[in-house]
Every structure is written in C-alpha cells, then in structure tokens.
Motif scaffolding. Structure first.
Motif: not given
Length: 260
Positions: A183-186, A223-226, A231-237, A248-253
């Motif tokens: 997971i690749c957060p901003g 102009t919004e913070f993640t 991130i928790a929702n992505l980790a759940w998915v 093997g995939q990465s996902l940017v949020a």
C-alpha cells in the motif's frame, strides 16, 4: 469478502495507520495482534478493540529490528490466536536531511526499521503461512515507493525497497498460497507527518503553511490529506481478497499526488 476468523499481526499498531488497520480488521471479525515498541499503548489499544468486537485483539512488545523479539512476538501470537493469516508490516519512522548532511547512524536506523523490520517479520511468519498453505503479507509503502522528494533519501530508498521484497515474496510464496501487496499512501495526517512539517520548513527555508500547501498537498487534485481510514480500507481489501490475482501489486492512495 470478509475477514471473520482470520488471525493477523499489525506492526506499529498502537497508533496512526496501524491502529486504524487493526480496528478495521477487528470490526470485521478478525483477531489481531497489536505489535508495537510501546507495550502499554499496545495493551490499551488491544483492550479497546476487543471491547468493540466482534473480533479480539492482543498485544505484544516488538522491536521489528530485533530478530529475537520478532520471533518471540510471532510465536506468542500463533500460540494465542492459533495461527497467522495476515501480516501488515507497518512500523516506520521518518528522518529528513539533505543527502550530504544525513548522519549515517540515522540512515541505518531508518532503513533498519522499514526494511529489516519488513524482512524479519515476513521471515518469522512465512513458516506458519506455508504450513497452512495460505497467507497474506502487506507492506506499508508510500507514494515515495514510486516517486522521490528532497530531504527523504533514506525514506525513499526504504520504500522503493519494499516493492522489491513484495515482488520476490509473490514469486516465492505464490505456489505455497501466500501473496504479497504494497500500500502506497500519500500524505496522511499522522504524528509522523505532523513532525515533518516544522523540520521541512526549517530545511527548505519556507513557512509551515507552505510545507503543507505546496510540498505535501500541492500536487493533489483536491488539496486533501489521505486519511488513516482510507488506508485501513485498502488494507482490508488486500487481506480479504480471496485469490492470488492481485499478488505482487502495489496501490497508491494519494488524492492524485502520484498516478500510474
């Protein structure tokens, strides 16, 4: 998809993104080990999440750079919960300096927490996952896994490295039912990010408001913070996904900060 009955370890879970992930997992019926350097804080979170349910939580003290501590924490988790289905390697710090001014000891400290910690926790969990023929490992990368920013040479190096570890694990673990994700957060408004604001303002010679508006959020679409919930929702998915299709995939949020 759901996580009912899954046994999980989340490192750095006493606060911030790690806590939000643990809460999301417990709320969907998973059992979660809150692994953190701060045991008392981890115990408080474990009690709060267990009271919330329907899953339950436990706490272990874990320095992710100490192999013995990692092995002991994973062993205790397996003994208490009955196994480990999901590892979220989330523990991390941030240190900012220009490359020529970066103290070597601080460079090594950051890389040890992010990269050695990811390696050691993965190594400790894999035998249990391989034995049961299934498992998911999620690494907490960053938009800096894909991009670079001034002052963050160690962080950028570490987060790029996690992509390589995840891809190698996907190749090795796939035939044994284990998959990996990054997971690749901003920029997420956590104490880790808030600490950076005055540090970057000083190093860049700009105001703290400019650090937020220009450096952190200037390249987003809104102009919004993640948020930690994002991130928790992505980790759940990633944890609940039922097959190896995404391994093997990465996902940017990042609110569009980085797009690929």
């Amino acid at each position: 998809m759901n996580m009912t009955g899954k046994n999980c370890i989340v490192t750095g879970a006493a606060s911030g993104i790690g806590r939000a992930i643990a809460e999301k997992y417990v709320s969907d019926g998973a059992n979660v080990c809150i692994a953190d350097l701060k045991l008392e804080a981890a115990q408080r979170v474990a009690e709060e999440l267990t009271a919330m349910g329907p899953g339950r939580a436990m706490a272990v003290e874990m320095d992710v750079t100490d192999e013995d501590a990692v092995n002991a924490g994973v062993a205790r988790t397996v003994e208490t919960l009955g196994g480990v289905d999901v590892l979220v390697s989330n523990a991390g710090i941030q240190i900012v300096h220009r490359i020529e001014d970066f103290p070597y000891a601080e460079w090594k400290k950051l890389l040890a927490i992010h990269l050695d910690g990811a390696f050691l926790t993965t190594k400790a969990c894999l035998p249990h996952m391989y034995k049961q023929g299934s498992g998911t490992v999620i690494y907490m990368g960053s938009v800096h896994s894909k991009e670079a920013s001034p002052l963050k040479s160690a962080y950028v190096t570490a987060k790029h490295g996690l992509l390589g570890l995840a891809r190698t694990l996907a190749k090795e673990g796939g035939p044994k039912g284990v998959r990996s994700h990054v997971i690749c957060p901003g920029f997420v408004k956590t104490p880790l990010v808030e600490k950076q604001i005055p540090e970057q303002a000083k190093d860049l010679g700009i105001s703290e408001d400019e650090v937020v508006s220009r450096v952190m959020l200037g390249q987003t679409v809104d102009t919004e913070f993640t948020t930690v919930e994002d991130i928790a929702n992505l980790a759940w998915v990633f944890a609940a996904f039922p097959t190896n299709a995404l391994t093997g995939q990465s996902l940017v949020a990042s609110h569009g900060w980085y797009m690929n």
